[in-house]
Structure formats: C-alpha cells, structure tokens
Design a protein around this motif. Structure first.
Motif, PDB file in Angstrom:
ATOM      1  N   ILE A 100       1.407  24.756 -33.480  1.00  0.00           N
ATOM      2  CA  ILE A 100       0.923  23.671 -32.638  1.00  0.00           C
ATOM      3  C   ILE A 100       1.818  23.580 -31.402  1.00  0.00           C
ATOM      4  O   ILE A 100       3.032  23.579 -31.508  1.00  0.00           O
ATOM      5  N   SER A 101       1.183  23.479 -30.241  1.00  0.00           N
ATOM      6  CA  SER A 101       1.937  23.355 -28.993  1.00  0.00           C
ATOM      7  C   SER A 101       1.647  21.999 -28.361  1.00  0.00           C
ATOM      8  O   SER A 101       0.693  21.317 -28.730  1.00  0.00           O
ATOM      9  N   LEU A 102       2.474  21.639 -27.383  1.00  0.00           N
ATOM     10  CA  LEU A 102       2.220  20.401 -26.647  1.00  0.00           C
ATOM     11  C   LEU A 102       0.907  20.481 -25.884  1.00  0.00           C
ATOM     12  O   LEU A 102       0.211  19.480 -25.735  1.00  0.00           O
ATOM     13  N   ASP A 103       0.550  21.673 -25.431  1.00  0.00           N
ATOM     14  CA  ASP A 103      -0.730  21.844 -24.739  1.00  0.00           C
ATOM     15  C   ASP A 103      -1.893  21.521 -25.675  1.00  0.00           C
ATOM     16  O   ASP A 103      -2.868  20.888 -25.274  1.00  0.00           O
ATOM     17  N   PHE A 104      -1.794  21.968 -26.938  1.00  0.00           N
ATOM     18  CA  PHE A 104      -2.834  21.673 -27.921  1.00  0.00           C
ATOM     19  C   PHE A 104      -2.943  20.168 -28.137  1.00  0.00           C
ATOM     20  O   PHE A 104      -4.042  19.606 -28.142  1.00  0.00           O
ATOM     21  N   ILE A 105      -1.815  19.505 -28.302  1.00  0.00           N
ATOM     22  CA  ILE A 105      -1.813  18.049 -28.525  1.00  0.00           C
ATOM     23  C   ILE A 105      -2.405  17.333 -27.324  1.00  0.00           C
ATOM     24  O   ILE A 105      -3.238  16.436 -27.473  1.00  0.00           O
ATOM     25  N   ASN A 106      -2.007  17.739 -26.122  1.00  0.00           N
ATOM     26  CA  ASN A 106      -2.558  17.135 -24.899  1.00  0.00           C
ATOM     27  C   ASN A 106      -4.066  17.336 -24.816  1.00  0.00           C
ATOM     28  O   ASN A 106      -4.808  16.426 -24.440  1.00  0.00           O
ATOM     29  N   LYS A 107      -4.521  18.533 -25.164  1.00  0.00           N
ATOM     30  CA  LYS A 107      -5.960  18.837 -25.141  1.00  0.00           C
ATOM     31  C   LYS A 107      -6.710  17.922 -26.113  1.00  0.00           C
ATOM     32  O   LYS A 107      -7.768  17.384 -25.781  1.00  0.00           O
ATOM     33  N   MET A 108      -6.155  17.727 -27.292  1.00  0.00           N
ATOM     34  CA  MET A 108      -6.784  16.843 -28.286  1.00  0.00           C
ATOM     35  C   MET A 108      -6.831  15.404 -27.761  1.00  0.00           C
ATOM     36  O   MET A 108      -7.858  14.735 -27.856  1.00  0.00           O
ATOM     37  N   GLN A 109      -5.728  14.947 -27.187  1.00  0.00           N
ATOM     38  CA  GLN A 109      -5.677  13.583 -26.666  1.00  0.00           C
ATOM     39  C   GLN A 109      -6.661  13.381 -25.523  1.00  0.00           C
ATOM     40  O   GLN A 109      -7.373  12.379 -25.479  1.00  0.00           O
ATOM     41  N   GLU A 110      -6.714  14.329 -24.609  1.00  0.00           N
ATOM     42  CA  GLU A 110      -7.611  14.210 -23.461  1.00  0.00           C
ATOM     43  C   GLU A 110      -9.076  14.179 -23.878  1.00  0.00           C
ATOM     44  O   GLU A 110      -9.883  13.483 -23.277  1.00  0.00           O
ATOM     45  N   ASN A 111      -9.423  14.949 -24.910  1.00  0.00           N
ATOM     46  CA  ASN A 111     -10.823  15.061 -25.308  1.00  0.00           C
ATOM     47  C   ASN A 111     -11.259  14.073 -26.380  1.00  0.00           C
ATOM     48  O   ASN A 111     -12.451  13.814 -26.527  1.00  0.00           O
ATOM     49  N   LEU A 112     -10.320  13.524 -27.148  1.00  0.00           N
ATOM     50  CA  LEU A 112     -10.703  12.668 -28.263  1.00  0.00           C
ATOM     51  C   LEU A 112     -10.343  11.195 -28.081  1.00  0.00           C
ATOM     52  O   LEU A 112     -11.042  10.324 -28.595  1.00  0.00           O
ATOM     53  N   CYS A 113      -9.267  10.904 -27.377  1.00  0.00           N
ATOM     54  CA  CYS A 113      -8.826   9.516 -27.223  1.00  0.00           C
ATOM     55  C   CYS A 113      -9.770   8.752 -26.303  1.00  0.00           C
ATOM     56  O   CYS A 113     -10.204   9.269 -25.276  1.00  0.00           O
ATOM     57  N   THR A 114     -10.052   7.527 -26.696  1.00  0.00           N
ATOM     58  CA  THR A 114     -10.933   6.654 -25.903  1.00  0.00           C
ATOM     59  C   THR A 114     -10.244   5.304 -25.736  1.00  0.00           C
ATOM     60  O   THR A 114      -9.175   5.064 -26.295  1.00  0.00           O
ATOM     61  N   VAL A 115     -10.877   4.413 -24.998  1.00  0.00           N
ATOM     62  CA  VAL A 115     -10.349   3.057 -24.839  1.00  0.00           C
ATOM     63  C   VAL A 115     -10.298   2.376 -26.206  1.00  0.00           C
ATOM     64  O   VAL A 115      -9.341   1.671 -26.528  1.00  0.00           O
ATOM     65  N   GLU A 116     -11.301   2.620 -27.019  1.00  0.00           N
ATOM     66  CA  GLU A 116     -11.370   1.985 -28.345  1.00  0.00           C
ATOM     67  C   GLU A 116     -10.276   2.486 -29.283  1.00  0.00           C
ATOM     68  O   GLU A 116      -9.721   1.717 -30.053  1.00  0.00           O
ATOM     69  N   THR A 117      -9.932   3.765 -29.202  1.00  0.00           N
ATOM     70  CA  THR A 117      -8.935   4.316 -30.116  1.00  0.00           C
ATOM     71  C   THR A 117      -7.517   4.220 -29.567  1.00  0.00           C
ATOM     72  O   THR A 117      -6.556   4.258 -30.329  1.00  0.00           O
ATOM     73  N   GLY A 118      -7.369   4.123 -28.261  1.00  0.00           N
ATOM     74  CA  GLY A 118      -6.038   4.090 -27.670  1.00  0.00           C
ATOM     75  C   GLY A 118      -5.498   5.497 -27.454  1.00  0.00           C
ATOM     76  O   GLY A 118      -6.183   6.487 -27.719  1.00  0.00           O
ATOM     77  N   PRO A 119      -4.238   5.607 -27.007  1.00  0.00           N
ATOM     78  CA  PRO A 119      -3.674   6.897 -26.614  1.00  0.00           C
ATOM     79  C   PRO A 119      -3.066   7.718 -27.752  1.00  0.00           C
ATOM     80  O   PRO A 119      -2.473   8.749 -27.513  1.00  0.00           O
ATOM     81  N   THR A 120      -3.210   7.264 -28.999  1.00  0.00           N
ATOM     82  CA  THR A 120      -2.559   7.953 -30.121  1.00  0.00           C
ATOM     83  C   THR A 120      -3.536   8.846 -30.868  1.00  0.00           C
ATOM     84  O   THR A 120      -4.684   8.479 -31.103  1.00  0.00           O
ATOM     85  N   ILE A 121      -3.030  10.016 -31.240  1.00  0.00           N
ATOM     86  CA  ILE A 121      -3.795  10.945 -32.067  1.00  0.00           C
ATOM     87  C   ILE A 121      -2.926  11.295 -33.266  1.00  0.00           C
ATOM     88  O   ILE A 121      -1.710  11.419 -33.148  1.00  0.00           O
ATOM     89  N   ASN A 122      -3.541  11.412 -34.428  1.00  0.00           N
ATOM     90  CA  ASN A 122      -2.822  11.747 -35.651  1.00  0.00           C
ATOM     91  C   ASN A 122      -3.205  13.155 -36.079  1.00  0.00           C
ATOM     92  O   ASN A 122      -4.391  13.440 -36.271  1.00  0.00           O
ATOM     93  N   LEU A 123      -2.211  14.019 -36.201  1.00  0.00           N
ATOM     94  CA  LEU A 123      -2.469  15.365 -36.693  1.00  0.00           C
ATOM     95  C   LEU A 123      -2.153  15.374 -38.179  1.00  0.00           C
ATOM     96  O   LEU A 123      -1.044  15.022 -38.588  1.00  0.00           O
ATOM     97  N   ALA A 124      -3.150  15.732 -38.975  1.00  0.00           N
ATOM     98  CA  ALA A 124      -3.013  15.772 -40.429  1.00  0.00           C
ATOM     99  C   ALA A 124      -2.825  17.224 -40.848  1.00  0.00           C
ATOM    100  O   ALA A 124      -3.772  18.011 -40.829  1.00  0.00           O
ATOM    101  N   PHE A 125      -1.609  17.578 -41.197  1.00  0.00           N
ATOM    102  CA  PHE A 125      -1.311  18.938 -41.623  1.00  0.00           C
ATOM    103  C   PHE A 125      -1.636  19.051 -43.108  1.00  0.00           C
ATOM    104  O   PHE A 125      -1.104  18.304 -43.930  1.00  0.00           O
TER     105      PHE A 125
END
Length: 169
Positions: free
Chosen positions: A76-101
């Motif tokens: 996992i890279s920071l680019d991957f995390i940023n890509k997930m945040q940019e594409n999945l985060c919304t106003v309703e969910t906020g800026p946090t994403i949880n990666l479940a390994f």
C-alpha cells in the motif's frame, strides 16, 4: 441458495468481476455486521477505481465510515490511499477512510487514514511546548507531594498571624 452465495452474486451484479475482491469484501461485510455490530452496513462498488468497499455506522448516530478490504500481502502506498480518499470520501462520510487488512484466515485489522496532514511545528514551538509540559509535571509532582499538608491547612484553617488579620468594627 445460501446467504454467502446470494451476497456474492449481489456484489458481482454491482459490476465487480474480481473473485478476490468479492471474497474479501464479503468477509469484511460479515466482520462488520456480526463481530463489530455496525449499523446501516452496505457494500458498494466504485467502477472508476474498480473497488468494492463497505460503508457502516459504528453506532446509530455516527456518520457513515468507509471500509476498503485489502489482502495483507498487497503493498500500500500513499498514492493508493489518496486515490481511495479522493474517489470514495464524501461530505456524508468525511475525510477518513478505513483500510481493512484481511489475512487468509479471515483475521481483520482496520487502520484509519484521514485526509490532510497536520503541519509540523517549528523547533522553537516544540521546545516551548516541552518546557510547558515539564512545568506542568513539576507542579503536579509538588501538589502530589504536598497534598496532605494542603488538605490539613484547608480543613484546619491554616496558621494565621495577627499581622495578617484586619479587625472590623
């Protein structure tokens, strides 16, 4: 048709064709529903980034959280995390994403990542904060050491010199 097959077919109907992603998302979904007892748990698919993920609320009044299943052997890279945040985060969910390994034995470890890094403090500010913390520690230590004497004085009125008193008529 058992429930696992039905859920996996439903995930496939969303547009995901990866059996690995479907299997991981299914395990995460069951983990959040059965073990974490999350509310409003749903699986979703984002075709732009070809990602199956789960949204859920930790309690009834919390905002929706995003959970992305990741096999433990993936890098996992920071680019991957940023890509997930940019594409999945919304106003309703906020800026946090949880990666479940998820391990092959279904062991699941969840890490949270929030957009926006806190800027590093300048060295002078770090020294200043450290000095304040040291003063706090010293004062707390002295209060703890003098606690019995402070309580005794408070309860017994302490020692009063006649010079300190003002007699009112």
């Amino acid at each position: 048709m058992d429930i696992e097959t039905k859920i996996k077919e439903d995930m496939k109907s969303l547009g995901c064709n990866s059996e690995l992603k479907i299997s991981l998302t299914f395990h995460l979904y069951i983990h959040l529903v059965d073990e974490k007892l999350m509310y409003d748990t749903e699986y979703c698919y984002n075709k732009d980034i070809d990602t199956l993920y789960v949204v859920a609320r930790p309690s009834k009044n919390d905002k929706l959280n995003i959970y992305v299943p990741i096999p433990t052997y993936d890098d996992i890279s920071l680019d991957f995390i940023n890509k997930m945040q940019e594409n999945l985060c919304t106003v309703e969910t906020g800026p946090t994403i949880n990666l479940a390994f998820i391990e092959s034995d279904s062991t699941t470890v969840i890490y949270s990542f929030t957009k926006g890094l806190v800027e590093r403090q300048p060295p002078e500010r770090v020294i200043e904060n450290k000095a304040k913390e040291e003063r706090r520690k010293f004062i707390n230590k002295e209060l703890k050491n003098q606690w019995k004497e402070i309580i005794d004085r408070a309860l017994n009125g302490g020692i009063v010199d006649d010079d300190d008193c003002l007699i009112l008529d």
